[in-house]
Design a protein around this motif. Structure first.
Motif, PDB file in Angstrom:
ATOM      1  N   LEU A 179      10.713   2.367   4.522  1.00  0.00           N
ATOM      2  CA  LEU A 179       9.918   1.694   3.571  1.00  0.00           C
ATOM      3  C   LEU A 179      10.217   1.921   1.937  1.00  0.00           C
ATOM      4  CD1 LEU A 179       6.595   0.850   5.172  1.00  0.00           C
ATOM      5  CD2 LEU A 179       8.627  -0.597   5.375  1.00  0.00           C
ATOM      6  N   LYS A 180      10.305   0.832   1.272  1.00  0.00           N
ATOM      7  CA  LYS A 180      10.370   1.020  -0.254  1.00  0.00           C
ATOM      8  C   LYS A 180       9.224   0.359  -0.835  1.00  0.00           C
ATOM      9  CE  LYS A 180      14.834   2.535   0.064  1.00  0.00           C
ATOM     10  NZ  LYS A 180      15.201   2.716   1.465  1.00  0.00           N
ATOM     11  N   PRO A 181       9.042   0.613  -2.126  1.00  0.00           N
ATOM     12  CA  PRO A 181       7.525   0.163  -2.716  1.00  0.00           C
ATOM     13  C   PRO A 181       7.598  -1.231  -2.862  1.00  0.00           C
ATOM     14  CG  PRO A 181       8.311   2.091  -4.119  1.00  0.00           C
ATOM     15  CD  PRO A 181       9.347   1.939  -2.673  1.00  0.00           C
TER      16      PRO A 181
ATOM     17  N   MET B 196       3.736   2.767   1.140  1.00  0.00           N
ATOM     18  CA  MET B 196       4.632   2.249   0.185  1.00  0.00           C
ATOM     19  C   MET B 196       3.812   2.892  -1.270  1.00  0.00           C
ATOM     20  SD  MET B 196       5.608  -1.508   1.098  1.00  0.00           S
ATOM     21  CE  MET B 196       3.855  -2.166   1.392  1.00  0.00           C
ATOM     22  N   ILE B 197       2.691   2.922  -1.161  1.00  0.00           N
ATOM     23  CA  ILE B 197       1.812   3.564  -2.491  1.00  0.00           C
ATOM     24  C   ILE B 197       2.220   4.882  -2.539  1.00  0.00           C
ATOM     25  CG2 ILE B 197      -0.398   4.192  -3.111  1.00  0.00           C
ATOM     26  CD1 ILE B 197      -1.460   1.556  -2.085  1.00  0.00           C
ATOM     27  N   SER B 198       2.537   5.694  -1.683  1.00  0.00           N
ATOM     28  CA  SER B 198       2.791   7.192  -1.820  1.00  0.00           C
ATOM     29  C   SER B 198       4.314   7.401  -2.548  1.00  0.00           C
ATOM     30  CB  SER B 198       2.801   7.987  -0.750  1.00  0.00           C
ATOM     31  OG  SER B 198       3.946   7.362   0.103  1.00  0.00           O
ATOM     32  N   LYS B 199       5.063   6.159  -2.611  1.00  0.00           N
ATOM     33  CA  LYS B 199       6.285   6.259  -3.335  1.00  0.00           C
ATOM     34  C   LYS B 199       6.566   5.676  -4.526  1.00  0.00           C
ATOM     35  CE  LYS B 199       8.278   6.013   1.488  1.00  0.00           C
ATOM     36  NZ  LYS B 199       9.119   5.328   2.482  1.00  0.00           N
TER      37      LYS B 199
ATOM     38  N   ILE C 227       0.710   1.974 -11.260  1.00  0.00           N
ATOM     39  CA  ILE C 227      -0.623   1.751 -11.049  1.00  0.00           C
ATOM     40  C   ILE C 227      -0.414   0.246 -10.892  1.00  0.00           C
ATOM     41  CG2 ILE C 227      -3.147   1.167 -11.663  1.00  0.00           C
ATOM     42  CD1 ILE C 227      -2.306   4.260 -11.391  1.00  0.00           C
ATOM     43  N   LYS C 228       0.364  -0.682 -11.490  1.00  0.00           N
ATOM     44  CA  LYS C 228       0.526  -2.140 -11.368  1.00  0.00           C
ATOM     45  C   LYS C 228       1.301  -2.255  -9.895  1.00  0.00           C
ATOM     46  CE  LYS C 228       2.001  -6.286 -13.909  1.00  0.00           C
ATOM     47  NZ  LYS C 228       3.061  -6.593 -15.011  1.00  0.00           N
ATOM     48  N   GLN C 229       2.113  -1.593  -9.752  1.00  0.00           N
ATOM     49  CA  GLN C 229       3.022  -1.772  -8.361  1.00  0.00           C
ATOM     50  C   GLN C 229       2.079  -1.346  -7.344  1.00  0.00           C
ATOM     51  OE1 GLN C 229       6.438   0.735  -7.763  1.00  0.00           O
ATOM     52  NE2 GLN C 229       7.308  -1.197  -6.762  1.00  0.00           N
ATOM     53  N   LYS C 230       1.178  -0.317  -7.190  1.00  0.00           N
ATOM     54  CA  LYS C 230       0.330   0.074  -6.325  1.00  0.00           C
ATOM     55  C   LYS C 230      -0.675  -1.114  -5.994  1.00  0.00           C
ATOM     56  CE  LYS C 230       0.401   5.024  -6.707  1.00  0.00           C
ATOM     57  NZ  LYS C 230      -0.355   6.136  -6.909  1.00  0.00           N
ATOM     58  N   ASN C 231      -1.268  -1.804  -7.017  1.00  0.00           N
ATOM     59  CA  ASN C 231      -2.182  -2.876  -6.869  1.00  0.00           C
ATOM     60  C   ASN C 231      -1.493  -4.062  -6.471  1.00  0.00           C
ATOM     61  OD1 ASN C 231      -4.451  -1.677  -7.893  1.00  0.00           O
ATOM     62  ND2 ASN C 231      -4.043  -2.262  -9.876  1.00  0.00           N
TER      63      ASN C 231
ATOM     64  N   ASN D 217      -0.506  -7.872  -2.730  1.00  0.00           N
ATOM     65  CA  ASN D 217       0.540  -9.332  -2.322  1.00  0.00           C
ATOM     66  C   ASN D 217       1.807  -8.958  -1.412  1.00  0.00           C
ATOM     67  OD1 ASN D 217      -0.760 -11.251  -4.410  1.00  0.00           O
ATOM     68  ND2 ASN D 217       0.081  -9.501  -6.084  1.00  0.00           N
ATOM     69  N   GLN D 218       1.820  -7.717  -0.785  1.00  0.00           N
ATOM     70  CA  GLN D 218       2.812  -7.337  -0.076  1.00  0.00           C
ATOM     71  C   GLN D 218       2.461  -6.960   1.361  1.00  0.00           C
ATOM     72  OE1 GLN D 218       4.351  -4.975  -4.142  1.00  0.00           O
ATOM     73  NE2 GLN D 218       5.218  -4.454  -2.053  1.00  0.00           N
ATOM     74  N   LEU D 219       1.246  -7.562   2.027  1.00  0.00           N
ATOM     75  CA  LEU D 219       0.838  -7.165   3.360  1.00  0.00           C
ATOM     76  C   LEU D 219       0.311  -8.209   3.796  1.00  0.00           C
ATOM     77  CD1 LEU D 219      -1.051  -3.877   2.358  1.00  0.00           C
ATOM     78  CD2 LEU D 219       1.185  -3.867   3.456  1.00  0.00           C
ATOM     79  N   PHE D 220       1.093  -8.833   4.837  1.00  0.00           N
ATOM     80  CA  PHE D 220       0.732 -10.099   5.455  1.00  0.00           C
ATOM     81  C   PHE D 220       0.659  -9.687   7.166  1.00  0.00           C
ATOM     82  CE2 PHE D 220       2.785 -11.571   1.897  1.00  0.00           C
ATOM     83  CZ  PHE D 220       2.302 -12.567   1.462  1.00  0.00           C
ATOM     84  N   GLY D 221      -0.500 -10.381   7.547  1.00  0.00           N
ATOM     85  CA  GLY D 221      -0.828 -10.362   8.983  1.00  0.00           C
ATOM     86  C   GLY D 221      -1.460 -11.529   9.603  1.00  0.00           C
ATOM     87  N   PHE D 222      -1.006 -11.532  11.148  1.00  0.00           N
ATOM     88  CA  PHE D 222      -1.707 -12.724  12.055  1.00  0.00           C
ATOM     89  C   PHE D 222      -2.559 -11.921  12.961  1.00  0.00           C
ATOM     90  CE2 PHE D 222       1.546 -15.080   9.696  1.00  0.00           C
ATOM     91  CZ  PHE D 222       1.008 -16.365   9.546  1.00  0.00           C
ATOM     92  N   GLU D 223      -3.679 -12.774  13.353  1.00  0.00           N
ATOM     93  CA  GLU D 223      -4.363 -12.242  14.433  1.00  0.00           C
ATOM     94  C   GLU D 223      -5.056 -13.329  15.226  1.00  0.00           C
ATOM     95  OE1 GLU D 223      -5.680 -10.845  17.720  1.00  0.00           O
ATOM     96  OE2 GLU D 223      -4.299  -9.326  16.342  1.00  0.00           O
TER      97      GLU D 223
END
Length: 826
Positions: free
Chosen positions: A353-355, A377-380, A384-388, A393-399
């Motif tokens: 994974l890349k940030p 991703m946050i560890s890479k 701060i702006k990219q972490k937020n 905005n970078q995590l999507f899920g269906f359940e």
């Protein structure tokens, strides 16, 4: 120094470098070590002697001796102890030499912690065996073999010493045990004081967590839950949950209402809101509402952990899994099998994974994959702006399951991420092209519902996989954990889906996992990795098929699946290095090959033994065949073999297996034709006869002959190689058949122009290695047989060296017959 020894030295040195260990060859930069080596000769003369490598890591001295020949790894004496008294054992064997130097250095330097390591073999086939030598020069402990030196670098050597040498349990393992105990305790409380549905138990825990988060924000403590007659504790918690979801800006409002409705069980369940006498585990009695008591427990045992430990641990998922285990709940009937953390973390590393990656998990359960991906991703990044942005905005899920969706939302809200990108919808009903536009996901992670294909053929695990691949942007990575049966293509629909996937996407490889990964579920899982949007190149694409069953996790009585942290770290490091093409591995671990649509995408399907065979393998084959011949002749059946008086040809020179190069060949390419045995019903289609032809069955004995029958239309020609495909203990066995025969359909037979008695016996010896691949439950199908590979000597043109094989087996036969003739003469 021999060429092979130099090559081994270079390989060992590269392993040390990749582990970030600075090692000195043939000596040491430390004065006292160098002085001690001036009298360390392995011959015991008191002269100078140097091990291959010496490294100093913190206060540990590491001594390494290596040999290119695996047979020169370790020599034991008559008492099964490492032989250090025989000079030849010390000079010729890696482990013996390493321990010799380590003991000498322990007695002649100030180092108190010395690790002696014997290494033998090469990059593909090797052994790395460490031993601990204490300050008195005593061999203190034989340690588990390693795959890399990573555990001995500065970052890991202290924990390696504590766990492997001193046997001290790491703190994290205690935490794992506590989670199990806490979940069991909470399950008991939920069961004892109110009859709550299994699906509602994680909802109560999730709701309390959200309420605790809001109480912290409003400077409230648990005294707020005071059994107020006007406003019950459940109503207070429910209102806190609602405020928390609004403060988290969970939107749109319909989604927030949907999540909130799942937590209504907290305010609507009367019994958990009534004052009662609760018996603590220490025997004390407490007057409290069950909700107040649960809240105190959850705060202390779960909430504070989530707040204090910022790692990829999915505590809610862990508790949910334990609830279901103790409850015997309905999770498995719904196909819900939550993914352990060590697997969700492995996904992130396999996908590299890349940030700026965007993650989609279409069957997100409690959100374990999304939590791991977010942390990775946050560890890479330090931005701060990219972490937020990763969180929002970078995590999507269906359940699909509403209660699981609520738990997942809780998980993400508590971590300040992804809450607006979770959807309580059916993933399979989403348009993949629309998902590409809406999510723009570059990585897909998934653990789909299991066994739902039995209910609906469109709900198979491989169907979910195809839909996810279609939903990821071109060039993106898709990693799924699914049952091994999903990649074999058992049904015609699954086979069609597999073929359809490869028309649009590229298979990178499949990793066979520990069968206990989903402990007590009864599923043998594997990880499949794809590149989305690029059609599979059958001709040129090399895929990796890895056997990672030995992953360092093991089932312990009364404890379940437990991690051996030292072993698991070493095994995982090895896996990733092989996956990333940093090192080569033996075929027992990884097979690299092209594939075809009808293949089974598993290591077990492609596996072949690429180790150099031992002389004893061929001796056994000749001995078995000569015994068979002798048995036939003495029982008046020499006519079957067409044997005549013959002289024994004297061999002028001894042939060695390592004197020629070796290469693998597909079995289908070696034979002109392969046909199955013809007898389907022994009783109806054959008649026993003392003077009949051989009848072959799936037996390991008597060269496959289980009886003699009258010849009939089922008769098949000899001078071929027999493959035993099925049978309890016989599957994978092969023999050379000179005589004509009748056989059951459990056997197949390969015919080719190159086959004679000697080449047939040589190849049959190699083919018998497939006994370790095939079992009664995993038989050799026609497709598996044709795709199997065999490791053979080659000539200067890269073709099978039939002349070498024939002469080699003649030599082995000659020696065996002479042994027998010497016995007769005596």
């Amino acid at each position: 120094m021999a060429k092979k020894e130099v090559k081994t030295d270079y390989w060992v040195y590269s392993l040390l470098q990749s582990a970030n260990i600075e090692a000195t060859p043939q000596g040491s930069d430390i004065k006292e070590v160098n002085e001690a080596l001036k009298s360390a000769s392995k011959k015991g003369t008191g002269n100078i002697g140097f091990p291959e490598f010496i490294a100093i890591v913190k206060d540990f001295l590491i001594v390494i001796e290596d040999k290119s020949d695996l047979s020169k790894h370790c020599k034991l004496d008559s008492n099964s102890c490492i032989d250090l008294d025989n000079t030849k054992s010390v000079t010729d064997f890696a482990v013996n030499g390493a321990i010799h130097y380590a003991k000498h250095l322990a007695q002649n330097t100030s180092f108190k912690k010395i690790i002696a390591i014997g290494v033998s073999g090469d990059e593909r086939h090797h052994k790395i065996s460490p031993y601990f030598i204490n300050e008195r020069g005593i061999l203190d402990k034989k340690l588990n073999d390693l795959e890399t030196f990573t555990l001995l670098n500065e970052s890991n050597i202290e924990s390696y010493y504590l766990q492997e040498i001193l046997g001290i349990k790491p703190k994290e393992e205690t935490t794992d045990e506590e989670v199990k105990q806490d979940a069991e305790s909470l399950h008991e409380y939920l069961r004892n004081y109110v009859a709550i549905k299994d699906a509602d138990k994680p909802l109560i825990v999730s709701g309390i967590l959200l309420a605790l988060d809001e109480m912290k924000e409003n400077n409230l403590n648990l005294e707020y839950l005071n059994n107020d007659k006007d406003i019950p504790d459940g109503q207070k918690l429910y209102e806190l949950i609602e405020k928390n979801l609004k403060r988290a800006r969970l939107s749109p409002e319909t989604k927030r209402d949907k999540v909130l409705s799942q937590f209504s069980v907290i305010k609507d369940t009367k019994k958990i809101n009534e004052l009662c006498e609760i018996l603590n585990k220490d025997g004390t009695k407490i007057n409290s509402t069950p909700l107040r008591y649960y809240s105190e427990f959850v705060k202390k045992r779960i909430y504070d952990n989530i707040q204090n430990i910022k790692n990829s641990e999915d505590y809610l998922g862990r508790f949910y899994s334990e609830f279901m285990r103790f409850s015997g709940g309905d999770a498995q009937s719904l196909g819900i099998v939550l993914t352990p953390r060590h697997i969700t973390d492995l996904f992130c590393e396999l996908a590299d994974l890349k940030p700026d990656d965007i993650i989609l998990d279409p069957c997100c359960g409690t959100g374990g994959f999304l939590v791991s991906a977010m942390n990775d991703m946050i560890s890479k990044t330090e931005d701060i702006k990219q972490k937020n942005n990763i969180r929002q905005n970078q995590l999507f899920g269906f359940e699909l399951q509403p209660f699981m969706f609520a738990v997942a939302t809780t998980n993400m809200v508590l971590r300040g991420d992804g809450k607006s990108n979770l959807n309580n919808e059916d993933f399979l009903k989403q348009n993949p092209k629309q998902l590409q536009t809406d999510c723009q996901a570059t990585v897909g992670f998934m653990n789909p519902p299991y066994s739902q294909g039995k209910v609906d053929k469109n709900l198979t695990e491989i169907s979910f996989t195809e839909h996810l691949c279609d939903s990821i942007l071109k060039g993106g990575k898709v990693v799924v954990i699914i049952p091994q049966s999903a990649v074999t293509g058992k049904t015609k629909e699954e086979k069609a889906t597999k073929e359809n996937i490869l028309k649009k996407h590229t298979l990178e490889g499949v990793i066979t996992l520990n069968k206990n990964t989903f402990y007590r579920v009864g599923t043998n899982p594997c990880i499949a990795i794809f590149t989305a949007g690029i059609p599979h190149d059958y001709k040129n694409k090399i895929c990796k098929f890895i056997n990672f069953e030995n992953d360092g996790w093991e089932v312990q009585k009364h404890r379940g699946l437990i991690e051996n942290k030292i072993k698991s770290k070493d095994r995982k490091e090895h896996l990733l290095k092989v996956w990333n093409d940093e090192i080569e591995a033996e075929t027992k671990f990884c097979v690299k090959t092209t594939i075809e649509p009808e293949d089974e995408w598993l290591h077990s399907f492609y596996y072949f033994n690429d180790e150099m065979p031992k002389h004893e393998d061929f001796e056994k084959t000749i001995a078995d065949y000569l015994t068979f011949e002798f048995n036939m002749i003495t029982h008046g059946r020499g006519y079957l073999l067409g044997l005549k008086e013959k002289s024994i040809k004297t061999m002028n020179k001894t042939l060695k297996l390592n004197s020629v190069d070796w290469k693998e060949f597909k079995i289908n390419d070696l034979f002109d034709r392969i046909e199955k045995g013809k007898c389907k019903n022994t009783n109806e289609e054959t008649k026993q006869s003392i003077n009949g032809v051989s009848f072959l069955s799936a037996t390991l004995n008597n060269n496959g002959v289980s009886g003699f029958v009258e010849p009939n239309s089922l008769l098949q020609k000899g001078n071929c190689i027999m493959f035993v495909n099925q049978g309890d203990g016989g599957a994978g066995y092969s023999v050379y058949k000179k005589e004509d025969f009748i056989s059951t359909t459990s056997n197949s037979f390969g015919y080719a122009k190159w086959i004679n008695k000697y080449t047939g016996l040589f190849v049959a010896s190699i083919l018998c290695r497939f006994k370790e691949k095939y079992t009664f439950g995993y038989g050799r199908t026609e497709n598996r047989l044709r795709k199997d590979k065999v490791f053979l000597p080659i000539d200067s043109k890269g073709q099978p060296h039939w002349e070498f094989m024939e002469n080699f087996m003649r030599e082995v036969e000659y020696k065996k017959l002479n042994l027998y003739l010497d016995y007769i003469k005596k």
